[in-house]
Scaffold this motif. Structure first.
Motif, PDB file in Angstrom:
ATOM      1  N   SER A  66      16.015  45.292  27.942  1.00 22.02           N
ATOM      2  CA  SER A  66      15.262  46.325  27.228  1.00 22.02           C
ATOM      3  C   SER A  66      14.465  47.244  28.145  1.00 22.02           C
ATOM      4  CB  SER A  66      14.318  45.701  26.199  1.00 22.02           C
ATOM      5  OG  SER A  66      15.065  44.966  25.248  1.00 22.02           O
ATOM      6  N   VAL A  67      14.674  47.103  29.467  1.00 19.62           N
ATOM      7  CA  VAL A  67      13.990  48.003  30.392  1.00 19.62           C
ATOM      8  C   VAL A  67      14.998  49.027  30.892  1.00 19.62           C
ATOM      9  CG1 VAL A  67      12.723  48.201  32.553  1.00 19.62           C
ATOM     10  CG2 VAL A  67      12.395  46.189  31.086  1.00 19.62           C
ATOM     11  N   GLU A  68      14.745  50.270  30.623  1.00 23.18           N
ATOM     12  CA  GLU A  68      15.689  51.313  30.998  1.00 23.18           C
ATOM     13  C   GLU A  68      15.588  51.591  32.489  1.00 23.18           C
ATOM     14  OE1 GLU A  68      17.231  55.494  29.130  1.00 23.18           O
ATOM     15  OE2 GLU A  68      15.081  55.155  29.181  1.00 23.18           O
ATOM     16  N   LEU A  69      16.729  51.423  33.163  1.00 24.19           N
ATOM     17  CA  LEU A  69      16.788  51.674  34.593  1.00 24.19           C
ATOM     18  C   LEU A  69      17.362  53.055  34.907  1.00 24.19           C
ATOM     19  CD1 LEU A  69      18.071  48.211  35.863  1.00 24.19           C
ATOM     20  CD2 LEU A  69      15.722  49.029  35.660  1.00 24.19           C
ATOM     21  N   GLY A  70      18.015  53.650  33.943  1.00 30.95           N
ATOM     22  CA  GLY A  70      18.611  54.954  34.175  1.00 30.95           C
ATOM     23  C   GLY A  70      18.515  55.810  32.940  1.00 30.95           C
ATOM     24  N   THR A  71      18.535  57.091  33.114  1.00 32.45           N
ATOM     25  CA  THR A  71      18.506  58.021  31.989  1.00 32.45           C
ATOM     26  C   THR A  71      19.730  58.906  32.067  1.00 32.45           C
ATOM     27  OG1 THR A  71      17.231  59.623  33.252  1.00 32.45           O
ATOM     28  CG2 THR A  71      15.981  58.046  31.913  1.00 32.45           C
ATOM     29  N   ARG A  72      20.085  59.468  30.963  1.00 35.54           N
ATOM     30  CA  ARG A  72      21.208  60.392  30.942  1.00 35.54           C
ATOM     31  C   ARG A  72      20.767  61.706  30.315  1.00 35.54           C
ATOM     32  NH1 ARG A  72      25.255  58.409  26.039  1.00 35.54           N
ATOM     33  NH2 ARG A  72      23.753  58.740  24.376  1.00 35.54           N
ATOM     34  N   ASP A  73      21.218  62.753  30.893  1.00 35.19           N
ATOM     35  CA  ASP A  73      20.967  64.092  30.367  1.00 35.19           C
ATOM     36  C   ASP A  73      22.283  64.591  29.800  1.00 35.19           C
ATOM     37  OD1 ASP A  73      20.290  66.646  29.769  1.00 35.19           O
ATOM     38  OD2 ASP A  73      19.795  67.260  31.819  1.00 35.19           O
ATOM     39  N   THR A  74      22.438  64.506  28.478  1.00 32.94           N
ATOM     40  CA  THR A  74      23.717  64.849  27.851  1.00 32.94           C
ATOM     41  C   THR A  74      24.033  66.332  27.954  1.00 32.94           C
ATOM     42  OG1 THR A  74      22.594  65.072  25.722  1.00 32.94           O
ATOM     43  CG2 THR A  74      23.571  62.938  26.224  1.00 32.94           C
ATOM     44  N   ALA A  75      23.048  67.129  28.302  1.00 39.55           N
ATOM     45  CA  ALA A  75      23.290  68.582  28.398  1.00 39.55           C
ATOM     46  C   ALA A  75      23.689  69.003  29.808  1.00 39.55           C
ATOM     47  CB  ALA A  75      22.044  69.348  27.961  1.00 39.55           C
ATOM     48  N   ARG A  76      23.623  68.087  30.784  1.00 42.92           N
ATOM     49  CA  ARG A  76      23.814  68.495  32.176  1.00 42.92           C
ATOM     50  C   ARG A  76      25.234  69.002  32.428  1.00 42.92           C
ATOM     51  NH1 ARG A  76      21.823  64.427  36.634  1.00 42.92           N
ATOM     52  NH2 ARG A  76      19.867  65.116  35.707  1.00 42.92           N
ATOM     53  N   VAL A  77      26.245  68.214  32.050  1.00 44.45           N
ATOM     54  CA  VAL A  77      27.627  68.626  32.270  1.00 44.45           C
ATOM     55  C   VAL A  77      27.978  69.818  31.387  1.00 44.45           C
ATOM     56  CG1 VAL A  77      30.046  67.941  32.134  1.00 44.45           C
ATOM     57  CG2 VAL A  77      28.336  66.315  32.976  1.00 44.45           C
ATOM     58  N   ALA A  78      27.593  69.742  30.119  1.00 50.07           N
ATOM     59  CA  ALA A  78      27.913  70.827  29.182  1.00 50.07           C
ATOM     60  C   ALA A  78      27.298  72.148  29.629  1.00 50.07           C
ATOM     61  CB  ALA A  78      27.425  70.466  27.782  1.00 50.07           C
ATOM     62  N   ALA A  79      26.106  72.086  30.253  1.00 53.35           N
ATOM     63  CA  ALA A  79      25.450  73.321  30.689  1.00 53.35           C
ATOM     64  C   ALA A  79      26.249  74.026  31.768  1.00 53.35           C
ATOM     65  CB  ALA A  79      24.042  73.005  31.196  1.00 53.35           C
ATOM     66  N   GLN A  80      26.967  73.268  32.571  1.00 54.58           N
ATOM     67  CA  GLN A  80      27.761  73.876  33.638  1.00 54.58           C
ATOM     68  C   GLN A  80      28.985  74.617  33.094  1.00 54.58           C
ATOM     69  OE1 GLN A  80      26.230  73.834  36.560  1.00 54.58           O
ATOM     70  NE2 GLN A  80      24.719  72.662  35.405  1.00 54.58           N
ATOM     71  N   VAL A  81      29.394  74.288  31.867  1.00 57.63           N
ATOM     72  CA  VAL A  81      30.515  75.004  31.248  1.00 57.63           C
ATOM     73  C   VAL A  81      30.152  76.482  31.078  1.00 57.63           C
ATOM     74  CG1 VAL A  81      31.959  75.202  29.194  1.00 57.63           C
ATOM     75  CG2 VAL A  81      31.340  72.940  30.078  1.00 57.63           C
ATOM     76  N   VAL A  82      28.903  76.731  30.679  1.00 57.06           N
ATOM     77  CA  VAL A  82      28.449  78.103  30.466  1.00 57.06           C
ATOM     78  C   VAL A  82      28.540  78.904  31.764  1.00 57.06           C
ATOM     79  CG1 VAL A  82      26.518  79.538  29.722  1.00 57.06           C
ATOM     80  CG2 VAL A  82      26.922  77.321  28.628  1.00 57.06           C
TER      81      VAL A  82
END
Length: 234
Positions: A66-82
Motif C-alpha cells: 500500500s506504499v506507492e513507490l512510483g507514479t504515472r502521468d497518463t498525459a505524458r505520452v499522449a501530450a507528445q502526440v500533439v
C-alpha cells in the motif's frame, strides 16, 4: 481459447472506433483530392489512439504494501502526440511564391489525431461529435466560400497551362492571355519551325476553372493542343 484471452474487448473497441472515424475524415479529404487522404488520416487517428492507450495502461503505478513507490502521468505520452503530429502536418504544407497550399489538410490531420486520442481515452461521444463537426465544417465552409464568397481570393485556383499553336497565331494568343488574366504569375513562349509552345501559370477565380479555360481557348484558331493542370486547396 488461450489466444482469445489476451485480447481486451475494451481496447479493441477503441482501436476500431479510431479506424472508422479516421476513415470518415480521410474520405472527405480523398474525395477532394488532397495530399493527405484516407490512409494518412486513418493511420494518424489509429496512431494517436494507440499512443493514448499505451499512455493510460502501459505504465501502471508500482505499489508495495500500500506504499506507492512510483507514479504515472497518463498525459505524458499522449501530450507528445500533439507535438509530433506537427511534423506530419508540416509535410503537407507547400509554398509557391506568395501562395501557401495544404494548411487545411494539415489542420485536418491535427483533428484526426485529436479524434484518435479521444477514442484511446474511451471518450466515444466526444470522438463521434468531433468527427461529425469536422466533416460538416470541411464540406459546408467550402460550399459557402465557393457560392457566397465568390470574390474571395481563397477561391483562386492556380493552374498551369501548356498549349501548342501555329506560329502565326502565337502572338495573338499570348497577348490575349496577358490582357485577360490579372492573376498571371508566369508566362513563356518558345517557337520552333512549325509550332509555338506557350506555358502559363495563373490564378483564376471560377467555380469550374478548367472548363472555363478550355472554352476560352476554343475560340482561337491555330491551337493544336492544350493541357491544363489544376492546383487548388480548399
Amino acid at each position: 481459447m488461450e489466444l482469445l484471452g489476451i485480447f481486451d474487448l475494451n481496447i479493441i473497441i477503441r482501436v476500431v472506433s479510431a479506424l472508422l472515424l479516421g476513415f470518415a475524415v480521410g474520405l472527405e479529404r480523398e474525395m477532394t483530392n488532397k495530399y493527405a487522404g484516407l490512409r494518412t488520416n486513418i493511420l494518424v487517428c489509429l496512431g494517436a489512439c494507440v499512443f493514448t492507450i499505451i499512455s493510460i495502461y502501459g505504465f501502471p503505478a508500482i505499489t508495495v504494501t500500500s506504499v506507492e513507490l512510483g507514479t504515472r502521468d497518463t498525459a505524458r505520452v499522449a501530450a507528445q502526440v500533439v507535438t509530433g503530429i506537427g511534423f506530419i502536418g508540416g509535410g503537407t504544407v507547400l509554398r509557391h511564391g506568395a501562395t501557401v497550399f495544404g494548411l487545411t489538410t494539415a489542420a485536418t490531420l491535427f483533428m484526426s489525431a485529436a479524434i484518435g486520442m479521444a477514442c484511446g481515452a474511451g471518450m466515444y461521444d466526444l470522438a463521434i461529435v468531433a468527427t461529425i463537426v469536422a466533416i460538416i465544417t470541411l464540406v459546408s465552409v467550402r460550399f459557402f466560400e465557393k457560392n457566397v464568397l465568390v470574390s474571395s481570393t481563397k477561391n483562386l485556383c492556380r493552374l498551369k497551362i501548356s498549349l501548342k499553336c501555329q506560329n502565326n497565331n502565337a502572338d495573338k494568343i499570348y497577348e490575349h492571355i496577358v490582357d485577360k488574366y490579372p492573376y498571371l504569375k508566369e508566362i513563356s513562349k518558345k517557337a520552333d519551325e512549325n509550332l509555338t509552345k506557350i506555358i502559363v501559370i495563373l490564378e483564376l477565380n471560377s467555380k469550374k476553372p478548367m472548363q472555363t479555360l478550355y472554352k476560352e481557348f476554343q475560340k482561337f484558331e491555330g491551337i493544336e493542343s492544350v493541357s491544363i493542370q489544376e492546383f487548388c486547396e480548399a
